[in-house]
Design an enzyme around this catalytic site. Structure first.
Site, PDB file in Angstrom:
ATOM      1  N   TYR A 145      -9.655   2.370  -8.599  1.00 48.70           N
ATOM      2  CA  TYR A 145      -8.547   1.620  -9.185  1.00 48.70           C
ATOM      3  C   TYR A 145      -8.925   0.970 -10.512  1.00 48.70           C
ATOM      4  O   TYR A 145      -8.115   0.926 -11.430  1.00 48.70           O
ATOM      5  CB  TYR A 145      -8.041   0.536  -8.217  1.00 48.70           C
ATOM      6  CG  TYR A 145      -7.014   1.052  -7.259  1.00 48.70           C
ATOM      7  CD1 TYR A 145      -7.368   1.917  -6.229  1.00 48.70           C
ATOM      8  CD2 TYR A 145      -5.677   0.690  -7.374  1.00 48.70           C
ATOM      9  CE1 TYR A 145      -6.437   2.394  -5.350  1.00 48.70           C
ATOM     10  CE2 TYR A 145      -4.724   1.157  -6.484  1.00 48.70           C
ATOM     11  CZ  TYR A 145      -5.113   2.004  -5.479  1.00 48.70           C
ATOM     12  OH  TYR A 145      -4.167   2.489  -4.610  1.00 48.70           O
ATOM     13  N   LYS A 194     -16.375   7.074   4.022  1.00 49.87           N
ATOM     14  CA  LYS A 194     -16.646   8.514   3.995  1.00 49.87           C
ATOM     15  C   LYS A 194     -18.138   8.676   3.714  1.00 49.87           C
ATOM     16  O   LYS A 194     -18.549   9.286   2.712  1.00 49.87           O
ATOM     17  CB  LYS A 194     -15.754   9.168   2.914  1.00 49.87           C
ATOM     18  CG  LYS A 194     -15.746  10.679   2.920  1.00 49.87           C
ATOM     19  CD  LYS A 194     -15.015  11.293   4.107  1.00 49.87           C
ATOM     20  CE  LYS A 194     -15.135  12.815   4.084  1.00 49.87           C
ATOM     21  NZ  LYS A 194     -14.645  13.441   5.335  1.00 49.87           N
ATOM     22  N   ASP A 226     -11.147  10.239   7.546  1.00 51.47           N
ATOM     23  CA  ASP A 226     -10.268  11.314   8.029  1.00 51.47           C
ATOM     24  C   ASP A 226      -9.986  11.144   9.519  1.00 51.47           C
ATOM     25  O   ASP A 226      -8.860  11.267   9.989  1.00 51.47           O
ATOM     26  CB  ASP A 226     -10.841  12.707   7.699  1.00 51.47           C
ATOM     27  CG  ASP A 226     -12.312  12.860   8.035  1.00 51.47           C
ATOM     28  OD1 ASP A 226     -12.972  11.859   8.398  1.00 51.47           O
ATOM     29  OD2 ASP A 226     -12.828  13.997   7.941  1.00 51.47           O
ATOM     30  N   ASP A 250      -5.331   1.886   0.726  1.00 57.89           N
ATOM     31  CA  ASP A 250      -3.983   2.152   0.217  1.00 57.89           C
ATOM     32  C   ASP A 250      -3.287   3.180   1.113  1.00 57.89           C
ATOM     33  O   ASP A 250      -2.153   2.989   1.559  1.00 57.89           O
ATOM     34  CB  ASP A 250      -4.070   2.671  -1.226  1.00 57.89           C
ATOM     35  CG  ASP A 250      -2.695   2.992  -1.799  1.00 57.89           C
ATOM     36  OD1 ASP A 250      -1.774   2.173  -1.624  1.00 57.89           O
ATOM     37  OD2 ASP A 250      -2.553   4.064  -2.419  1.00 57.89           O
ATOM     38  N   ASP A 254      -0.348   2.541   4.375  1.00 55.93           N
ATOM     39  CA  ASP A 254       0.996   3.136   4.412  1.00 55.93           C
ATOM     40  C   ASP A 254       1.222   3.842   5.742  1.00 55.93           C
ATOM     41  O   ASP A 254       2.297   3.753   6.332  1.00 55.93           O
ATOM     42  CB  ASP A 254       1.197   4.147   3.264  1.00 55.93           C
ATOM     43  CG  ASP A 254       2.013   3.549   2.119  1.00 55.93           C
ATOM     44  OD1 ASP A 254       1.934   2.313   1.921  1.00 55.93           O
ATOM     45  OD2 ASP A 254       2.722   4.292   1.417  1.00 55.93           O
TER      46      ASP A 254
HETATM   47  C1  IPM Z   1       0.158  -0.855  -2.834  1.00 47.03           C
HETATM   48  C2  IPM Z   1       0.737   0.004  -3.912  1.00 47.03           C
HETATM   49  C3  IPM Z   1      -0.092  -0.163  -5.201  1.00 47.03           C
HETATM   50  C4  IPM Z   1      -1.513   0.274  -4.878  1.00 47.03           C
HETATM   51  C5  IPM Z   1       0.457   0.593  -6.399  1.00 47.03           C
HETATM   52  C6  IPM Z   1       1.869   0.150  -6.725  1.00 47.03           C
HETATM   53  C7  IPM Z   1      -0.418   0.475  -7.614  1.00 47.03           C
HETATM   54  O1  IPM Z   1       0.779   1.321  -3.494  1.00 47.03           O
HETATM   55  O2  IPM Z   1       0.152  -2.097  -2.993  1.00 47.03           O
HETATM   56  O3  IPM Z   1      -0.293  -0.318  -1.826  1.00 47.03           O
HETATM   57  O4  IPM Z   1      -1.829   1.469  -4.937  1.00 47.03           O
HETATM   58  O5  IPM Z   1      -2.325  -0.587  -4.555  1.00 47.03           O
HETATM   59 MG    MG Z   2       0.153   1.643  -1.472  1.00 49.94          MG
END
Ligand code: IPM
Ligand code: MG
Length: 360
Positions: A145, A194, A226, A250, A254
């Site tokens: 990042y 990893k 993984d 990240d 999700d």
């Molecule tokens: C999150 C989002 C951000 C990230 C993006 C918007 C840069 O996906 O907060 O998870 O990747 O950290």
């Molecule tokens: Mg994200």
């Protein structure tokens, strides 16, 4: 009585409308516990761009700097307008810059499946028998990042490189947050990396093990990323606290955010070493439903609860707020996103009203 000042950054899409409700609910909690809070609004994202020509204006950074915490909504515009200057790079410009400006290195993302909302979870009932109640602790300032980023052309061919680096101090910081979090929960940390391929992961594993020396009461296990993705789908009940690097966190967060059944339910916190933090829903700005009064305010409201708990150390206030949300779900009040079967359909504002009612 000491006043806590809160920078309120509603942002775009449904951000401002769920924020309005979260502020109302947070104020009600403060009143009940005789706490003094002050809310000050700032612009961020596309709405800031309209006014200042940038997504994170200095005025907003200054407001955050003079506050005790940041309550953040969401930013970003409709997909079909993504090419417009107003929206180009909006999310990254807003949120990555705030993380960097305030050294918000530790990201806390809970994911739980409320028993009342089991129907909304995309997993089968038999997988859910153990329940799902986990927290992902994601490092936020290292990895690809914020490393060197280059693109170049050589011999007419295009190349690109992102550098992902970690220092042992960065890893140690989030490892401590993970062990401390596990101590207040079920006492288990899964460190995800990893290490069979990456140097940063080998360092990660070593440092997490070393820090574990100070937390012998906590069970530590290592897991490859993984496999972790697979386990989160096949057997999420095994997890208590997951700690991992920026990019893996990240992606995995999700995946985990899909389990409760709606992004409208899940809050998050991003903290620096001094406990200052930014608190935001896991979901986005959902421009498709903005302005219709149907967005679920719960993720934003629970973000305020995390703010009470982590930045203000107001445990009773946070507990009371979380309980009020649970009671409201128990009483079958449902915004459209969590209206899975039976229940009473309510608007954004009505949901907040019912939560406030249950605070008293
Ligand atoms: C999150 C989002 C951000 C990230 C993006 C918007 C840069 O996906 O907060 O998870 O990747 O950290
Ligand atoms: Mg994200």
């Amino acid at each position: 009585m000491q006043t806590k000042s809160i920078a309120v950054l509603g942002g775009d899409g449904v951000g401002p409308e769920v924020m309005r409700e979260a502020v109302r609910v947070a104020a009600a909690v403060a009143e009940r516990f005789q706490r003094s809070v002050r809310f000050s609004e700032g612009l961020v994202g596309g709405s800031a761009f309209d006014e200042y020509g940038e997504h994170l204006p200095q005025a907003t950074i200054d407001l955050c700097r003079s506050s005790d915490a940041i309550l953040f909504g969401s930013v970003g515009g409709p997909v079909n307008q993504a090419h417009l200057p107003k929206w180009r790079g909006c999310e990254a410009n807003s949120i990555l810059a705030l993380r960097k400006s305030f050294a918000l290195a530790a990201n806390i993302r809970p994911a739980r499946v409320y028993q009342q909302l089991r129907k909304g979870c995309p997993l089968k009932d038999e997988i859910l028998s153990e329940g799902v109640d986990l927290v992902i602790i994601r490092e936020l300032l290292g990895d690809v990042y914020f490393g060197e980023k280059v693109t170049w052309i050589d011999g007419g061919r295009r190349y690109a490189r992102d550098v992902g680096a970690y220092s042992e101090d960065q890893i140690a910081m989030v490892a401590r947050v993970a062990f401390e979090t596990a101590r207040k929960r079920r006492g288990k940390v899964t460190s995800v990396d990893k290490a069979n391929v990456m140097q940063t992961s080998k360092l990660w594993r070593d440092v997490v093990r070393e820090i574990h020396g100070d937390y012998s009461d906590i069970l530590l296990e290592d897991m490859l990323v993984d496999n972790c993705a697979l386990q989160l789908v096949k057997n999420p009940g095994q997890f208590d606290v997951i700690v991992t690097s920026n990019l893996f966190g990240d992606i995995l967060s999700d995946l985990a955010a899909a389990l409760p059944g709606s992004l409208g339910l899940t809050p998050s916190a991003s903290l620096n070493a001094a406990g200052f933090g930014l608190f935001e829903p896991s979901g986005g700005s959902a421009p498709d439903i903005a302005g219709r009064g149907i967005a679920n305010p719960i993720a934003q409201i629970l973000s305020a609860a995390m703010m009470f708990r982590f930045s203000f150390d107001w445990k009773d206030e946070a507990d009371a707020l979380e309980r009020a949300v649970e009671m409201t779900l128990q009483d079958e009040y449902r915004t459209a996103d969590i209206f899975f079967e039976a229940g009473r359909k309510v608007s954004t504002t009505e949901m907040a009203d019912h939560i406030i009612e249950r605070l008293r």
